[in-house]
Each structure stands twice: as C-alpha cells, then as structure tokens.
Design a protein around this motif. Structure first.
Motif, mmCIF file in Angstrom:
data_model
loop_
_atom_site.group_PDB
_atom_site.id
_atom_site.type_symbol
_atom_site.label_atom_id
_atom_site.label_comp_id
_atom_site.label_asym_id
_atom_site.label_seq_id
_atom_site.Cartn_x
_atom_site.Cartn_y
_atom_site.Cartn_z
ATOM 1 N N PRO A 11 0.970 -1.255 0.064
ATOM 2 C CA PRO A 11 0.156 -0.122 0.034
ATOM 3 C C PRO A 11 0.881 1.214 0.060
ATOM 4 O O PRO A 11 1.757 1.453 0.995
ATOM 5 C CB PRO A 11 -0.868 -0.096 1.271
ATOM 6 N N ALA A 13 -0.686 4.331 -1.215
ATOM 7 C CA ALA A 13 -1.229 5.531 -1.672
ATOM 8 C C ALA A 13 -1.554 6.633 -0.712
ATOM 9 O O ALA A 13 -2.273 7.575 -0.710
ATOM 10 C CB ALA A 13 -2.719 4.981 -2.066
ATOM 11 N N GLY A 14 -0.789 6.535 0.749
ATOM 12 C CA GLY A 14 -0.886 7.420 1.793
ATOM 13 C C GLY A 14 -0.212 8.785 0.965
ATOM 14 O O GLY A 14 0.288 8.888 -0.117
ATOM 15 N N LEU A 15 -0.838 10.007 1.922
ATOM 16 C CA LEU A 15 -0.311 11.323 1.481
ATOM 17 C C LEU A 15 1.045 11.562 1.744
ATOM 18 O O LEU A 15 1.602 12.481 1.052
ATOM 19 C CB LEU A 15 -1.396 12.359 1.963
ATOM 20 N N THR A 17 2.099 12.973 4.677
ATOM 21 C CA THR A 17 2.348 14.401 4.872
ATOM 22 C C THR A 17 3.500 14.829 5.873
ATOM 23 O O THR A 17 3.709 15.936 5.983
ATOM 24 C CB THR A 17 1.056 14.783 5.659
ATOM 25 N N ARG A 18 4.118 13.933 6.574
ATOM 26 C CA ARG A 18 5.138 14.123 7.633
ATOM 27 C C ARG A 18 6.279 14.546 6.832
ATOM 28 O O ARG A 18 7.350 15.121 7.429
ATOM 29 C CB ARG A 18 5.525 13.058 8.242
ATOM 30 N N LYS A 28 6.751 9.400 -1.051
ATOM 31 C CA LYS A 28 7.820 8.874 0.087
ATOM 32 C C LYS A 28 8.556 7.587 -0.338
ATOM 33 O O LYS A 28 9.750 7.521 -0.027
ATOM 34 C CB LYS A 28 6.808 8.586 1.268
ATOM 35 N N GLN A 106 -6.045 3.528 -5.431
ATOM 36 C CA GLN A 106 -6.729 3.874 -4.239
ATOM 37 C C GLN A 106 -7.215 5.358 -4.419
ATOM 38 O O GLN A 106 -6.523 6.554 -4.479
ATOM 39 C CB GLN A 106 -6.315 3.742 -2.925
ATOM 40 N N GLY A 111 -7.464 5.221 4.503
ATOM 41 C CA GLY A 111 -6.869 4.484 5.393
ATOM 42 C C GLY A 111 -6.331 3.244 4.738
ATOM 43 O O GLY A 111 -6.535 2.539 3.685
HETATM 44 P P1 UTP Z 1 0.680 6.233 7.162
HETATM 45 O O1 UTP Z 1 0.180 6.285 8.384
HETATM 46 O O2 UTP Z 1 2.112 6.383 7.195
HETATM 47 O O3 UTP Z 1 0.223 7.575 6.291
HETATM 48 O O4 UTP Z 1 0.503 5.047 6.116
HETATM 49 P P2 UTP Z 1 0.975 8.353 4.968
HETATM 50 O O5 UTP Z 1 -0.170 8.989 4.315
HETATM 51 O O6 UTP Z 1 1.969 7.412 4.210
HETATM 52 O O7 UTP Z 1 2.012 9.370 5.623
HETATM 53 P P3 UTP Z 1 1.474 10.787 6.721
HETATM 54 O O8 UTP Z 1 1.156 9.852 8.194
HETATM 55 O O9 UTP Z 1 0.578 11.415 5.903
HETATM 56 O O10 UTP Z 1 2.974 11.349 6.829
HETATM 57 C C1 UTP Z 1 0.960 3.695 6.259
HETATM 58 C C2 UTP Z 1 1.104 3.033 5.122
HETATM 59 O O11 UTP Z 1 -0.312 2.841 4.555
HETATM 60 C C3 UTP Z 1 -0.483 3.361 3.331
HETATM 61 C C4 UTP Z 1 0.740 4.544 3.233
HETATM 62 O O12 UTP Z 1 0.932 4.671 1.642
HETATM 63 C C5 UTP Z 1 1.911 3.756 3.739
HETATM 64 O O13 UTP Z 1 2.632 2.884 3.040
HETATM 65 N N1 UTP Z 1 -1.775 4.135 3.147
HETATM 66 C C6 UTP Z 1 -2.352 4.924 4.166
HETATM 67 C C7 UTP Z 1 -2.444 4.150 2.113
HETATM 68 O O14 UTP Z 1 -1.949 3.060 0.902
HETATM 69 N N2 UTP Z 1 -3.749 4.567 1.707
HETATM 70 C C8 UTP Z 1 -4.208 5.330 2.747
HETATM 71 O O15 UTP Z 1 -5.274 5.526 2.571
HETATM 72 C C9 UTP Z 1 -3.578 5.361 3.919
#
Ligand code: UTP
Length: 297
Positions: A11, A13-15, A17-18, A28, A106, A111
C-alpha cells in the motif's frame, strides 16, 4: 502443509504529509536510504520470502513508482556503451518480470484497510502478505521470510510485532496477548492507537502481515475506525472472533520507522555505516561532528 504465500500487497497510496514539502512531488517510497529507494528494500524483502506477484496500491502523483520498475533502455544503452557493467547490474535488480507487478489506484486515502481492500480482486481466495515500505527492517534473514517460515506452523493470520516504549502505544496497533510462546504470541484482541493508560500491552504491530482472504471480506464490512480511517487492524481483529487465529511474531532484526523524519535519519546513518564503500569516511565525519557538538556544549 499450508498454502504458499506468493502474493504481496504494497500500500503506497498515503499522502506522506510528514515529509512535506518533499512529498508534494516525490512519493515517500521513492525517497532513498543511501542510494536505494525505500520501495526497493521492500521488494527485495518480498522476493527473498518467495513472493512472485507484487501488487501496488498507488494514487495520483505516484507515477515515479511505476517508472522506477520499468526498464530504462536509453540509460542502459548509454551505460553499455561506456562499459559500466557494475552499474548495469545495479539497474537490472530494479527490473521486474513481465506480468509480475500490478498497479491499482486507491482514489481517496481512506486508510490502510481500504488500500488493502482495493486489491481484493487480484488476491482472490489466497493468503497474501502486506508490506508497508516505510517500515524498513534490517535483518540477517528478511522479516517476511521469517514470518513465512513461522506461518507454515501456524496458518491463520500473522502480524510482525515489536515491543515499543509504553508511552508510545498511541502510534501503533497494539496486541492483547492471549498466550506468549516467546517468538510467537497468540492474540485475543487488537486495538488501533490506544492511549498508553488503556493499551492492553506494549507489543505493537509493525508493517508486515500475512493474512487470510477472509480479512478482505471483513474490511468490506468495516466502518471507519481510529482517526476516521478504515483500519486494517479492525479487520484482522475480527478474525479473532471468527476463530481464524491471529498471531504476533517477534521478528529478529532492527526496524526503522522511515515514515517519520527521525526514523528516516536514523536509517540513513545506519545503512550508510553498514556500507563498506562509505563506512570509513562517513564514520570519521560523524566522529568529528560529535566532537564539535560536545565542544560547543
Ligand atoms: P501512514 O500512516 O504512514 O500514512 O500510512 P502516510 O499518508 O503514508 O504518511 P503521513 O502520516 O501522512 O506522513 C502507512 C502506510 O499505508 C499506506 C501508506 O502509503 C503507507 O505505506 N496508506 C495509508 C495507503 O496506501 N492508503 C491510505 O489511505 C492510507
């Protein structure tokens, strides 16, 4: 004999943001520890564990990831012309077999649970691994490999687990332990990001999982959990009630939280020092830096 685990979901697809502003344009997972992106460490770990199908759950703005695993004919031709066989070899390690890699989008970062669910059709009715590339684990035998070995004994669902400081439980999924068998624990409950005073233990879930396809069905029925996100932890915890068996596995190795700035810096230093070609100069520099810092105190 348990079924072999040959599929893994990544996975991504997270943003992130950190790591803004960097992650405004750089995923990232493409950020590098020394000279390899985080995703390369994750892929190598999966390969070592016998994974054959790699499923990426990506999002808008992550096309650099797809390019990274494509071949680069122009660059390769140029290196060949110059006789740079060592660099060609390094490049080759990034190539994937045709059809071994799949990308799913996604649409909205809802999440981790939702991201995993997006891959349900490619998983079908097989057990599968989930690897979060921002948890980088340095180990003699790769973490997922250790888990796949242990899974042959247990079956069911398995999560990588690690003791964390008691005041940090609110950053993790935390296990409620039923039986502690040393390296393995059986689990009677899981809580996402509990406050330290209500946490059932300090044994936290780290980003490696082996899951049954039933977890996908549980996600389908999941409501938003902690932080308003669809949590993978909740769907796994449901398997305890279903009698599917959930185990925590204390892996051998050093985990770096490369999703946080401090963890990423620690990993950079550790991986830099582990490299023979860099160790001498780099450790000398660190020593000097520490001397200056002490002198300035
Ligand atoms: P994180 O909790 O680290 O979130 O996700 P994030 O968006 O990557 O980073 P921050 O917190 O904004 O800095 C943990 C893992 O889950 C994936 C992220 O890509 C990461 O590998 N993830 C999280 C998704 O693929 N989709 C989501 O909706 C949320």
């Amino acid at each position: 004999m348990k079924r072999k685990v040959t599929k893994a979901i990544f996975p991504v697809a997270g943003l992130g943001t950190r790591f803004l502003p960097a992650t405004k344009s750089v995923p990232k997972e493409i950020m590098t520890l020394v000279d390899r992106p985080l995703i390369q460490y994750a892929i190598d770990e999966a390969r070592a564990a016998g994974i054959k199908e790699f499923i990426f759950v990506t999002a808008r703005g992550k096309s650099a990831l797809e390019d990274y695993f494509d071949c680069a004919p122009q660059l390769e031709a140029e290196l060949r012309k110059k006789g740079k066989t060592d660099l060609l070899k390094i490049l080759k390690a990034t190539n994937m077999d045709s059809g071994a890699i799949a990308y799913i989008r996604q649409q909205k970062a809802m999440g981790l649970g939702h991201a995993v669910w997006c891959a349900r059709r490619l998983i079908g009715n097989e057990p599968f691994a989930v690897i979060l590339p921002d948890d980088v684990i340095a180990a003699e035998r790769s973490c997922l490999q250790q888990m796949v070995d242990a899974y042959q004994e247990t079956g069911g669902n398995m999560v990588a687990a690690m003791e964390v400081p008691a005041d940090k439980t609110n950053a993790y999924g935390v296990l409620d332990v039923d039986q502690d068998m040393g390296q393995m624990v059986s689990v009677k409950g899981m809580v996402e990001k509990p406050d330290p005073d209500t946490a059932p233990s300090n044994l936290a879930v780290i980003g490696r999982y082996i899951l049954t396809p039933r977890v996908m069905q549980n996600i389908n029925r999941s409501k938003q959990g902690a932080g308003g996100e669809i949590q993978l932890t909740d769907a796994i915890a449901q398997e305890i009630e279903n009698g599917g068996g959930v185990y925590g596995f204390r892996f051998k190795g050093q985990r770096y939280d490369c999703g946080s700035k401090a963890g990423f810096l620690q990993a950079t230093v550790a991986f830099g020092l582990a490299r023979e070609d860099l160790r001498g100069e780099f450790s000398e520099y660190l020593r000097e830096l520490m001397c200056h810092a002490k002198a300035a105190e």
